[in-house]
Motif scaffolding. Structure first.
Motif, PDB file in Angstrom:
ATOM      1  N   SER A  43      -4.318   3.128   3.839  1.00  0.00           N
ATOM      2  CA  SER A  43      -3.591   3.543   5.031  1.00  0.00           C
ATOM      3  C   SER A  43      -2.170   2.987   4.939  1.00  0.00           C
ATOM      4  CB  SER A  43      -4.282   3.040   6.297  1.00  0.00           C
ATOM      5  OG  SER A  43      -4.370   1.633   6.280  1.00  0.00           O
ATOM      6  N   THR A  44      -1.268   3.644   5.631  1.00  0.00           N
ATOM      7  CA  THR A  44       0.119   3.185   5.599  1.00  0.00           C
ATOM      8  C   THR A  44       0.277   1.977   6.516  1.00  0.00           C
ATOM      9  OG1 THR A  44       0.752   4.686   7.372  1.00  0.00           O
ATOM     10  CG2 THR A  44       1.020   5.504   5.121  1.00  0.00           C
ATOM     11  N   PRO A  45       1.165   1.039   6.164  1.00  0.00           N
ATOM     12  CA  PRO A  45       1.301  -0.176   6.970  1.00  0.00           C
ATOM     13  C   PRO A  45       1.909   0.072   8.351  1.00  0.00           C
ATOM     14  CG  PRO A  45       2.899  -0.182   5.192  1.00  0.00           C
ATOM     15  CD  PRO A  45       2.020   1.010   4.985  1.00  0.00           C
ATOM     16  N   ARG A  46       2.773   1.030   8.457  1.00  0.00           N
ATOM     17  CA  ARG A  46       3.472   1.252   9.730  1.00  0.00           C
ATOM     18  C   ARG A  46       2.631   2.039  10.732  1.00  0.00           C
ATOM     19  NH1 ARG A  46       9.644   2.811  10.081  1.00  0.00           N
ATOM     20  NH2 ARG A  46       9.738   0.577   9.756  1.00  0.00           N
ATOM     21  N   SER A  47       2.151   3.213  10.338  1.00  0.00           N
ATOM     22  CA  SER A  47       1.439   4.067  11.294  1.00  0.00           C
ATOM     23  C   SER A  47      -0.083   4.047  11.130  1.00  0.00           C
ATOM     24  CB  SER A  47       1.922   5.515  11.164  1.00  0.00           C
ATOM     25  OG  SER A  47       1.474   6.070   9.935  1.00  0.00           O
ATOM     26  N   GLY A  48      -0.553   3.532   9.995  1.00  0.00           N
ATOM     27  CA  GLY A  48      -1.995   3.550   9.746  1.00  0.00           C
ATOM     28  C   GLY A  48      -2.513   4.893   9.268  1.00  0.00           C
ATOM     29  N   ALA A  49      -1.597   5.793   8.906  1.00  0.00           N
ATOM     30  CA  ALA A  49      -1.996   7.126   8.448  1.00  0.00           C
ATOM     31  C   ALA A  49      -2.800   7.026   7.145  1.00  0.00           C
ATOM     32  CB  ALA A  49      -0.762   7.996   8.222  1.00  0.00           C
ATOM     33  N   PRO A  50      -3.863   7.815   7.024  1.00  0.00           N
ATOM     34  CA  PRO A  50      -4.661   7.777   5.797  1.00  0.00           C
ATOM     35  C   PRO A  50      -3.909   8.419   4.633  1.00  0.00           C
ATOM     36  CG  PRO A  50      -5.472   9.496   7.251  1.00  0.00           C
ATOM     37  CD  PRO A  50      -4.384   8.766   7.994  1.00  0.00           C
ATOM     38  N   ARG A  51      -4.078   7.856   3.450  1.00  0.00           N
ATOM     39  CA  ARG A  51      -3.437   8.371   2.248  1.00  0.00           C
ATOM     40  C   ARG A  51      -4.475   8.456   1.144  1.00  0.00           C
ATOM     41  NH1 ARG A  51       1.090  10.550   3.672  1.00  0.00           N
ATOM     42  NH2 ARG A  51       1.922  10.275   1.605  1.00  0.00           N
ATOM     43  N   GLY A  52      -4.291   9.403   0.248  1.00  0.00           N
ATOM     44  CA  GLY A  52      -5.184   9.577  -0.885  1.00  0.00           C
ATOM     45  C   GLY A  52      -4.403   9.962  -2.117  1.00  0.00           C
ATOM     46  N   PRO A  53      -5.083  10.107  -3.245  1.00  0.00           N
ATOM     47  CA  PRO A  53      -4.399  10.429  -4.497  1.00  0.00           C
ATOM     48  C   PRO A  53      -3.574  11.705  -4.386  1.00  0.00           C
ATOM     49  CG  PRO A  53      -6.675   9.882  -4.914  1.00  0.00           C
ATOM     50  CD  PRO A  53      -6.520   9.975  -3.436  1.00  0.00           C
ATOM     51  N   TYR A  54      -2.431  11.676  -5.028  1.00  0.00           N
ATOM     52  CA  TYR A  54      -1.535  12.831  -5.037  1.00  0.00           C
ATOM     53  C   TYR A  54      -1.265  13.291  -6.463  1.00  0.00           C
ATOM     54  CZ  TYR A  54       2.588  15.692  -4.169  1.00  0.00           C
ATOM     55  OH  TYR A  54       3.476  16.723  -4.124  1.00  0.00           O
ATOM     56  N   CYS A  55      -0.783  12.398  -7.301  1.00  0.00           N
ATOM     57  CA  CYS A  55      -0.371  12.824  -8.644  1.00  0.00           C
ATOM     58  C   CYS A  55      -1.465  12.644  -9.692  1.00  0.00           C
ATOM     59  CB  CYS A  55       0.882  12.076  -9.076  1.00  0.00           C
ATOM     60  SG  CYS A  55       0.597  10.332  -9.490  1.00  0.00           S
ATOM     61  N   MET A  56      -2.386  11.704  -9.491  1.00  0.00           N
ATOM     62  CA  MET A  56      -3.475  11.388 -10.421  1.00  0.00           C
ATOM     63  C   MET A  56      -2.976  10.964 -11.808  1.00  0.00           C
ATOM     64  SD  MET A  56      -6.380  11.493  -8.866  1.00  0.00           S
ATOM     65  CE  MET A  56      -7.653  11.678 -10.092  1.00  0.00           C
ATOM     66  N   MET A  57      -1.733  10.431 -11.876  1.00  0.00           N
ATOM     67  CA  MET A  57      -1.241   9.948 -13.171  1.00  0.00           C
ATOM     68  C   MET A  57      -0.410   8.676 -13.043  1.00  0.00           C
ATOM     69  SD  MET A  57       1.490  12.863 -14.148  1.00  0.00           S
ATOM     70  CE  MET A  57       2.974  13.123 -13.208  1.00  0.00           C
ATOM     71  N   GLY A  58      -0.529   7.973 -11.905  1.00  0.00           N
ATOM     72  CA  GLY A  58       0.093   6.672 -11.770  1.00  0.00           C
ATOM     73  C   GLY A  58       1.534   6.648 -11.335  1.00  0.00           C
ATOM     74  N   VAL A  59       2.058   7.759 -10.834  1.00  0.00           N
ATOM     75  CA  VAL A  59       3.462   7.804 -10.447  1.00  0.00           C
ATOM     76  C   VAL A  59       3.664   7.565  -8.949  1.00  0.00           C
ATOM     77  CG1 VAL A  59       5.517   9.288 -10.351  1.00  0.00           C
ATOM     78  CG2 VAL A  59       4.021   9.358 -12.342  1.00  0.00           C
ATOM     79  N   CYS A  60       2.767   8.044  -8.111  1.00  0.00           N
ATOM     80  CA  CYS A  60       3.040   8.071  -6.667  1.00  0.00           C
ATOM     81  C   CYS A  60       2.536   6.864  -5.869  1.00  0.00           C
ATOM     82  CB  CYS A  60       2.464   9.345  -6.055  1.00  0.00           C
ATOM     83  SG  CYS A  60       0.655   9.378  -5.949  1.00  0.00           S
ATOM     84  N   PHE A  61       1.599   6.098  -6.351  1.00  0.00           N
ATOM     85  CA  PHE A  61       1.054   4.921  -5.661  1.00  0.00           C
ATOM     86  C   PHE A  61       0.334   5.247  -4.353  1.00  0.00           C
ATOM     87  CE2 PHE A  61       4.264   3.343  -8.500  1.00  0.00           C
ATOM     88  CZ  PHE A  61       3.682   2.216  -9.049  1.00  0.00           C
ATOM     89  N   GLU A  62      -0.126   6.466  -4.171  1.00  0.00           N
ATOM     90  CA  GLU A  62      -0.861   6.831  -2.957  1.00  0.00           C
ATOM     91  C   GLU A  62      -2.328   6.430  -3.027  1.00  0.00           C
ATOM     92  OE1 GLU A  62       0.397   7.817  -0.182  1.00  0.00           O
ATOM     93  OE2 GLU A  62       2.410   8.180  -0.910  1.00  0.00           O
ATOM     94  N   CYS A  63      -2.814   6.060  -4.190  1.00  0.00           N
ATOM     95  CA  CYS A  63      -4.233   5.744  -4.366  1.00  0.00           C
ATOM     96  C   CYS A  63      -4.504   4.252  -4.485  1.00  0.00           C
ATOM     97  CB  CYS A  63      -4.792   6.488  -5.578  1.00  0.00           C
ATOM     98  SG  CYS A  63      -4.031   6.005  -7.147  1.00  0.00           S
ATOM     99  N   LEU A  64      -3.626   3.421  -3.905  1.00  0.00           N
ATOM    100  CA  LEU A  64      -3.813   1.971  -4.008  1.00  0.00           C
ATOM    101  C   LEU A  64      -5.113   1.526  -3.357  1.00  0.00           C
ATOM    102  CD1 LEU A  64      -0.265   0.512  -3.220  1.00  0.00           C
ATOM    103  CD2 LEU A  64      -1.383   0.747  -5.451  1.00  0.00           C
ATOM    104  N   VAL A  65      -5.858   0.711  -4.070  1.00  0.00           N
ATOM    105  CA  VAL A  65      -7.113   0.138  -3.582  1.00  0.00           C
ATOM    106  C   VAL A  65      -7.190  -1.308  -4.049  1.00  0.00           C
ATOM    107  CG1 VAL A  65      -8.414   2.317  -3.510  1.00  0.00           C
ATOM    108  CG2 VAL A  65      -8.368   0.982  -5.624  1.00  0.00           C
TER     109      VAL A  65
END
Length: 97
Positions: A43-65
């Motif tokens: 989730s994003t730190p500011r709004s808590g919006a859910p995020r998931g994988p976008y690029c699947m190749m390590g560029v976007c950082f949306e899949c942090l766990v």
């Protein structure tokens, strides 16, 4: 929904947010989580919006766990190993120096 093209049996499992996810040793972690119909990895730190994988190749950082207690791991660059404990992450964790 994501499905395997390879129909061989799963040989291991890991947990994501306490839920057991069947998988194959060495497969892509993000793909295994998506196949389990889980779309929000963090989730994003500011709004808590859910995020998931976008690029699947390590560029976007949306899949942090958090993997086995280590934060800021990109699920798309991790491979599954049996018994790993994966947790969703709120934003990017602070790095202790």
């Amino acid at each position: 929904m994501f499905q395997r093209l390879d129909l061989r049996e799963f040989d291991t499992s890991f947990t994501f947010a306490g839920r057991a996810i069947p998988a194959r040793e060495g497969e892509n972690l993000a793909a295994a989580i998506l196949r389990a119909d889980i779309k929000a990895f963090r989730s994003t730190p500011r709004s808590g919006a859910p995020r998931g994988p976008y690029c699947m190749m390590g560029v976007c950082f949306e899949c942090l766990v958090t993997v086995d207690g280590e934060p800021n791991r990109q699920a798309c660059l991790e491979t599954v190993h049996g018994g790993m404990v994966v947790e969703p992450q709120a934003g990017a964790a602070e790095i202790n120096r």
